[in-house]
Enzyme design. Structure first.
Site, PDB file in Angstrom:
ATOM      1  N   MET A 160       0.596  -1.482   0.893  1.00  0.00           N
ATOM      2  CA  MET A 160       0.238   0.258  -0.072  1.00  0.00           C
ATOM      3  C   MET A 160       0.913   1.411  -0.171  1.00  0.00           C
ATOM      4  SD  MET A 160      -3.841  -1.147   1.831  1.00  0.00           S
ATOM      5  CE  MET A 160      -3.185  -0.766   3.857  1.00  0.00           C
ATOM      6  N   GLY A 161       2.444   0.788  -0.169  1.00  0.00           N
ATOM      7  CA  GLY A 161       3.229   2.397  -0.524  1.00  0.00           C
ATOM      8  C   GLY A 161       3.642   2.808   0.753  1.00  0.00           C
ATOM      9  N   LEU A 204       6.533   2.940   1.201  1.00  0.00           N
ATOM     10  CA  LEU A 204       7.679   1.762   1.699  1.00  0.00           C
ATOM     11  C   LEU A 204       8.740   1.809   2.698  1.00  0.00           C
ATOM     12  CD1 LEU A 204       7.777   1.125  -2.384  1.00  0.00           C
ATOM     13  CD2 LEU A 204       5.727   0.238  -1.081  1.00  0.00           C
ATOM     14  N   HIS A 205       9.190   1.208   2.454  1.00  0.00           N
ATOM     15  CA  HIS A 205      10.219   1.543   3.507  1.00  0.00           C
ATOM     16  C   HIS A 205      10.689   0.142   3.401  1.00  0.00           C
ATOM     17  CE1 HIS A 205       7.812  -1.942   5.648  1.00  0.00           C
ATOM     18  NE2 HIS A 205       7.091  -0.800   6.644  1.00  0.00           N
ATOM     19  N   GLY A 257      11.391  -3.105   5.060  1.00  0.00           N
ATOM     20  CA  GLY A 257      10.665  -4.085   4.993  1.00  0.00           C
ATOM     21  C   GLY A 257      10.494  -4.228   3.635  1.00  0.00           C
ATOM     22  N   HIS A 258       9.770  -3.439   3.359  1.00  0.00           N
ATOM     23  CA  HIS A 258       8.990  -3.818   1.776  1.00  0.00           C
ATOM     24  C   HIS A 258      10.713  -4.399   0.603  1.00  0.00           C
ATOM     25  CE1 HIS A 258       5.887  -1.272   2.912  1.00  0.00           C
ATOM     26  NE2 HIS A 258       5.416  -2.006   2.025  1.00  0.00           N
ATOM     27  N   GLY A 264       5.264  -9.784   4.302  1.00  0.00           N
ATOM     28  CA  GLY A 264       5.679  -9.388   5.394  1.00  0.00           C
ATOM     29  C   GLY A 264       4.875 -10.739   6.729  1.00  0.00           C
ATOM     30  N   LYS A 272       5.253  -9.848   9.615  1.00  0.00           N
ATOM     31  CA  LYS A 272       4.487  -8.952  10.319  1.00  0.00           C
ATOM     32  C   LYS A 272       3.093  -8.150  10.489  1.00  0.00           C
ATOM     33  CE  LYS A 272       3.759  -3.927  10.342  1.00  0.00           C
ATOM     34  NZ  LYS A 272       2.807  -4.006  10.512  1.00  0.00           N
ATOM     35  N   VAL A 283      11.450  -6.880   9.389  1.00  0.00           N
ATOM     36  CA  VAL A 283      12.908  -6.298   9.394  1.00  0.00           C
ATOM     37  C   VAL A 283      12.218  -4.725  10.519  1.00  0.00           C
ATOM     38  CG1 VAL A 283      14.266  -4.495   8.239  1.00  0.00           C
ATOM     39  CG2 VAL A 283      13.234  -6.953   6.871  1.00  0.00           C
TER      40      VAL A 283
HETATM   41  O1  PAF Z   1       0.553  -5.851   3.861  1.00  0.00           O
HETATM   42  C1  PAF Z   1      -0.864  -4.617   2.932  1.00  0.00           C
HETATM   43  O2  PAF Z   1       0.251  -3.579   3.117  1.00  0.00           O
HETATM   44  C2  PAF Z   1      -1.915  -4.735   2.545  1.00  0.00           C
HETATM   45  O3  PAF Z   1      -3.020  -5.295   3.476  1.00  0.00           O
HETATM   46  C3  PAF Z   1      -1.804  -5.660   1.100  1.00  0.00           C
HETATM   47  C4  PAF Z   1      -1.622  -6.934   1.413  1.00  0.00           C
HETATM   48  C5  PAF Z   1      -0.831  -4.385   0.181  1.00  0.00           C
HETATM   49  C6  PAF Z   1      -3.501  -5.738   0.657  1.00  0.00           C
HETATM   50  O4  PAF Z   1      -4.007  -4.606   0.345  1.00  0.00           O
END
Ligand code: PAF
Length: 284
Positions: A28-29, A31-32, A34-35, A147, A149, A176
């Site tokens: 969902m953007g 970003l850090h 962990g992503h 993740g 988490k 992370v």
């Molecule tokens: O973990 C997330 O960021 C959201 O729940 C996901 C899996 C992208 C679904 O919108």
């Protein structure tokens, strides 16, 4: 990296690339690192990686939470541009691409959607399942990366994929953490400075609690967790449960544990007005 916003262009680009396996990293953007660990894991396994950024309205049970959710599209694009390869794809759909018709799907995940997060965020996992299922439909990935988490989300998504015949394969990535142990989360950037300074208490407490599991009861551990965290001004525990990683059944004593399963201490904390979750293995 190619930036694509429509399903049609995405499908065409994936088809033309003709690469296999395809990896999907839904986000969902905001970003850090962990992503980025998900992205790197995906790139190590897949010659074509699609990272999606879509703030999914159907998984928010609180309108203010949806409105305040951090959105940093330019930073995200620049950040991903440092890691993704030329042929990889950043998919940034609008609502009309994800939900072309306003039909709401209803899922029944049984116990997975009846405990912990589900009790505090009604409808949340139904919304997660709707969007993840739609992304699976659009991208048709071989692997999808999430993740750990979001412990309960991961279990729900594993079940979703299982019901779809086991495709895509779901890969769970280790949490992370920041240097003080705080689990990385897009929501961390919403924490006020004083709350952020003290937020390491969450991981510190659940780590100590996991060491108590050998010789202390669940009630005693829960009390320890609550008093340690609530001893810090601005912090309150929404729930703390010890649950297995398959059915997510919270246990009230060690005698209820099932051999062969792994157990995790799962917590949700209100830190100021931001809700944070975390978990850690409680080894048997
Ligand atoms: O973990 C997330 O960021 C959201 O729940 C996901 C899996 C992208 C679904 O919108």
């Amino acid at each position: 990296m190619k930036v694509i916003s429509t399903v049609k262009d995405l499908r065409e680009t994936i088809r033309e690339a003709g690469l296999c396996p395809v990896g999907l990293v839904p986000t969902m953007g905001a970003l850090h690192s962990g992503h980025i660990s998900l992205v790197i894991n995906a790139m190590n396994q897949c010659p074509l990686v699609v990272v999606s950024i879509y703030v999914n309205p159907t998984q928010f049970n609180d309108k203010d939470d949806l409105r305040n959710y951090p959105r940093t599209p330019d930073e995200d694009k620049a950040f991903l541009g440092r890691y993704l390869r030329a042929g990889d794809i950043l998919f940034v759909p609008g609502d009309e691409e994800i939900y072309p018709t306003p039909v709401r799907k209803e899922y029944n995940f049984g116990n997975l959607d009846n405990v912990m997060e589900a009790l505090h965020r009604p409808g949340h996992f139904n919304g997660v399942a709707m969007v993840v299922n739609r992304l699976f439909e659009i991208v048709q990935p071989d692997f999808a990366f999430f993740g750990q988490k979001d412990f309960q989300q991961l279990a729900v998504i594993r079940e979703l994929a299982l019901r779809a015949g086991g495709r895509p394969a779901i890969v769970g990535n280790p949490i992370v953490r920041e240097s003080d142990g705080l689990a990385m989360s897009s929501r961390n950037r919403l924490l006020g400075p004083e709350i952020r300074r003290n937020a390491g208490i969450i991981y510190m407490t659940i780590s100590s609690a996991s060491g108590m599991w050998k010789n202390r009861g669940v009630d005693e551990i829960r009390e320890f967790v609550r008093s340690a965290i609530e001893g810090v001004p601005g912090f309150s525990v929404e729930y703390f449960e010890i649950a297995d990683d398959v059915e997510l059944k919270p246990v009230s004593s060690r005698s209820e544990t099932v051999k062969g399963r792994k157990y995790y201490g799962c917590i949700a904390v209100k830190a100021g007005n931001i809700r944070l979750i975390d978990n850690i293995e409680f080894p048997l």
